[in-house]
Design an enzyme around this catalytic site. Structure first.
Site, PDB file in Angstrom:
ATOM      1  N   ASP A  20       0.923  -1.287   0.174  1.00  0.00           N
ATOM      2  CA  ASP A  20       0.156   0.055  -0.015  1.00  0.00           C
ATOM      3  C   ASP A  20       0.959   1.420  -0.270  1.00  0.00           C
ATOM      4  OD1 ASP A  20      -1.673   2.144   0.853  1.00  0.00           O
ATOM      5  OD2 ASP A  20      -2.254   1.394   2.563  1.00  0.00           O
ATOM      6  N   LYS A  88       3.160  11.199  -3.606  1.00  0.00           N
ATOM      7  CA  LYS A  88       2.254  10.836  -4.503  1.00  0.00           C
ATOM      8  C   LYS A  88       1.172  11.519  -5.177  1.00  0.00           C
ATOM      9  CE  LYS A  88      -1.437   6.898  -3.564  1.00  0.00           C
ATOM     10  NZ  LYS A  88      -1.986   6.333  -2.706  1.00  0.00           N
ATOM     11  N   GLU A 188      -6.845   0.718  -4.690  1.00  0.00           N
ATOM     12  CA  GLU A 188      -7.121   0.582  -3.228  1.00  0.00           C
ATOM     13  C   GLU A 188      -8.434   0.151  -2.833  1.00  0.00           C
ATOM     14  OE1 GLU A 188      -5.984   4.574  -2.278  1.00  0.00           O
ATOM     15  OE2 GLU A 188      -3.949   4.328  -2.890  1.00  0.00           O
ATOM     16  N   ASP A 210     -13.738   5.620   2.438  1.00  0.00           N
ATOM     17  CA  ASP A 210     -12.114   5.605   3.011  1.00  0.00           C
ATOM     18  C   ASP A 210     -12.042   7.075   3.557  1.00  0.00           C
ATOM     19  OD1 ASP A 210      -9.509   6.211   3.266  1.00  0.00           O
ATOM     20  OD2 ASP A 210      -9.149   5.203   1.325  1.00  0.00           O
TER      21      ASP A 210
END
Ligand code: AMP
Length: 627
Positions: A20, A88, A188, A210
């Protein structure tokens, strides 16, 4: 940017890692012995790290090799000018796509001939792919440390469902630069669904909710013959647990501004103290129905506390929870679905631990979400599941066993400290810290219990054992780690170990021995029925212990500084001590709470004198340059 690698031919682990690669933290898992497992390197005491997350941070010391992970984050706080967080956000993007995010990085950025970003770091230039490669390589090394041998070089790496082709390609490139092969780039939310075994369904629709510290993402997925497809995504890049903290901070400041003045309440150091108090209170509220928002500032003689109930907190954060549902409605509309069409809801991200968030999500979708796994770990676990399937493994064993009742240890005063929580996937392990209560205490009796009730006497007793050989020292100084290891066969091994001598003692029990399903259910129902009363009793037990420790500290220190206290403060303290002694032997929660608050307040002048004398002693004998 070549990495130097040891060429170790033997001692290599097979399989495909699940990584992850997160904006803030990264995590790695691998399928082992029939289930996915987070790879945890050992901590300083040789115990596997509870929190194995690796900060996705790279620090560039001048003319030295870059540092990655925990150390980089620590250095980044001192020296943000040479540190990259959240790389990211730049993966596979051009300058024009991310002007806002660029403002928060310390390095100048240019665009290369392919329209991709390049950061200027001293004379070096590094692309987001190269920086991510450093993180991936560090994650891979950590996996090797946890495994005790060379980790696999093949990996499934997760990305947000909304990543476009160039962002996915950038992630593949990062893996290649790190010497890894990205055998699959996995969404994800799909990973989270895999962790819960939802691919075993022939068809269905899943919502993955999330909610992290700063961002919210929702994805709607369809499953057809075990294959996931993303139907829609939505979210908010500035919504999360940080907002919950801020709501509590505002509550505190509303009163504190009057107490300490507008100016003082704006000081960054003070605001940070309040923010930390707010997060502590929020996290505590995920465990118990009410918690104190408690701000102490000794320099100002400030000791402010206010009890916040889950209902208060729910009201405070309601507007943000509502905003997550706005995004959910958008995602559902894009997928041409309604909440009633969703068959499974999966929770991801630390903020989904907030009970009111769970309740509201349940209401919104009209069904209980999957929440048995650690919401910080579920994406990495799912990536490891995918890795296992790609490596040719079967999935028959996937449905994870969970422990149906919490396992814990009786603490001083008869309350229970739960070490492995109900619904934790098995195998599970966790460590709790204990210390001695009396001066020169050389042994501790441990009582292992099972159940959801807050007092040991209401739980099922599993066994007792004793740790002896603790060297004599003042109360509270010994450090004893009690480790619970629940193995795949359901056997619980509890080991207590004293830090300085290594003295150790162990017991092995079978928590499910002689326990039928209906008894488990009965124990759960009982705990719901007694929740409020249990909570009060457990608080009273803990408060009495706290009062004992505070009284002991007062008795120890008061004689040496009694002459320095002004008479009024001394009288005040003596009265508070007397009230605390009385409350400690009584059974009144409110009285104990009041006595504790009073004693805490009345002992502030004593604490100030003591701190002053400690500081003077520390400074004595030093010249001004050294200070
Ligand atoms: P993540 O970005 O997924 O790591 O989520 C981090 C956020 O989760 C932060 O805002 C934390 O304060 C919050 N968080 C972590 N643990 C808890 C908890 N037990 N209860 C409530 N919030 C939590």
């Amino acid at each position: 940017m070549p990495f130097i690698e040891l060429d170790v031919l033997n001692n290599k682990v097979d399989g495909i890692l699940g990584i992850d690669l997160g904006t803030t933290n990264s995590l790695v898992a691998l399928w082992r012995e029939g289930r996915p497992e987070i790879l945890r390197p050992a901590d300083g005491n040789g115990q596997p790290l509870q929190d194995a997350r690796i900060p996705s941070v790279v620090h560039y010391p001048a003319n030295e090799t870059p540092i990655v992970g925990r150390n980089a984050r620590a250095r980044g706080i001192e020296d943000p000018e040479r540190t990259i967080f959240s790389v990211k956000r730049f993966m596979g993007r051009g300058l024009a796509d991310c002007t806002d995010d660029l403002a928060s990085t310390p390095f100048a950025a240019t665009e290369n001939e392919n329209g991709l970003i390049r950061f200027s770091i001293d004379e070096r230039g590094e692309t987001p792919q190269e920086i991510s490669a450093r993180i991936l390589h560090h994650v891979w090394e950590n996996a090797g440390v946890a495994l005790g041998m060379l980790a696999p070089r093949r990996a499934v790496i997760t990305v947000p469902a909304y990543f476009d082709d160039s962002q996915r390609q950038a992630t593949r490139d990062a893996a290649r630069i790190a010497g890894l092969e990205a055998v699959r780039i996995l969404n994800e939310p799909t990973a989270a669904s895999l962790a819960y075994g939802l691919d075993s369904k022939n068809h269905g629709t899943v919502a993955v909710y999330d909610l992290g510290g700063g961002t919210f993402d929702v994805s709607i997925l369809s499953i057809e013959d075990g294959v996931f497809r993303v139907l829609s995504t939505s979210g908010d890049t500035h919504l999360g647990g940080d907002d919950f903290d801020r709501a509590l901070v505002e509550t505190a400041l509303d009163e504190l501004r009057e107490r300490i003045g507008l100016e003082a309440a704006r000081e960054p150091a003070f605001l940070q103290t309040v923010r930390l108090a707010a997060e502590r209170c929020k996290i505590e509220l995920s465990r118990v129905p009410e918690a104190d928002l408690h701000v102490v500032d000794v320099a100002r003689g400030l000791n402010w506390r206010r009890t916040i109930t889950r209902a208060d907190f729910g009201d405070l954060i309601s507007p943000w929870i509502e905003r997550t549902f706005d995004a959910c409605r958008r995602a559902l509309a894009d997928a041409k679905l309604t909440p009633a069409d969703i068959e499974d809801v999966v929770l991801v991200g630390g903020s989904t631990r907030v009970p009111v968030v769970r309740e509201r999500v349940t209401e919104f979708f009209g069904r209980e979400p999957h929440a048995g796994l650690n919401p910080d770990e579920v994406v990495a676990l799912g990536a490891a599941v995918q890795g296992h399937v790609l490596a040719g493994g079967t999935r028959d064993v996937l449905l994870m066993d969970v422990t149906p009742l919490s396992l814990g240890i009786e603490t001083m005063g008869g309350a229970v400290s739960k070490v492995i929580l109900r619904n934790s996937p098995v195998p599970a392990q966790a460590t709790d810290g204990f210390t001695t209560y009396a001066d020169n205490q050389t042994g501790i009796d441990f009582h292992i219990v099972q159940g959801e009730r807050e007092l040991a006497k209401d739980c099922r007793s599993l066994g007792r054992f004793k740790l002896s050989g603790i060297p004599p020292m003042p109360a509270g100084l010994a450090r004893i780690a009690v480790r619970f290891l629940l193995d795949a066969d359901g056997i619980l091994t509890v080991t207590a170990k004293e830090d300085s001598t290594g003295a150790e003692s162990t017991i092995e029990v079978n928590p499910m021995h002689g326990l039928a399903d209906d008894e488990v259910e009965g124990m759960l129902l009982e705990s719901f029925a007694h929740a409020k009363e249990d909570f009060d009793q457990s608080r009273l037990a803990n408060l009495k212990v706290e009062l004992g420790t505070m009284l002991k500290a007062c008795r120890t220190h008061l004689p040496s500084v009694v002459d320095e206290l002004d008479p009024e403060a001394r009288l005040d303290l003596e009265e508070a001590v007397a009230a605390a002694e009385a409350a400690r032997t009584g059974d009144e929660l409110a009285a104990a709470q009041k006595a504790r608050d009073e004693l805490e307040r009345a002992s502030l002048p004593l604490a100030a004198i003591l701190m002053d004398s400690v500081a003077k002693r520390a400074l004595a004998g030093k010249n001004l340059d050294e200070v």
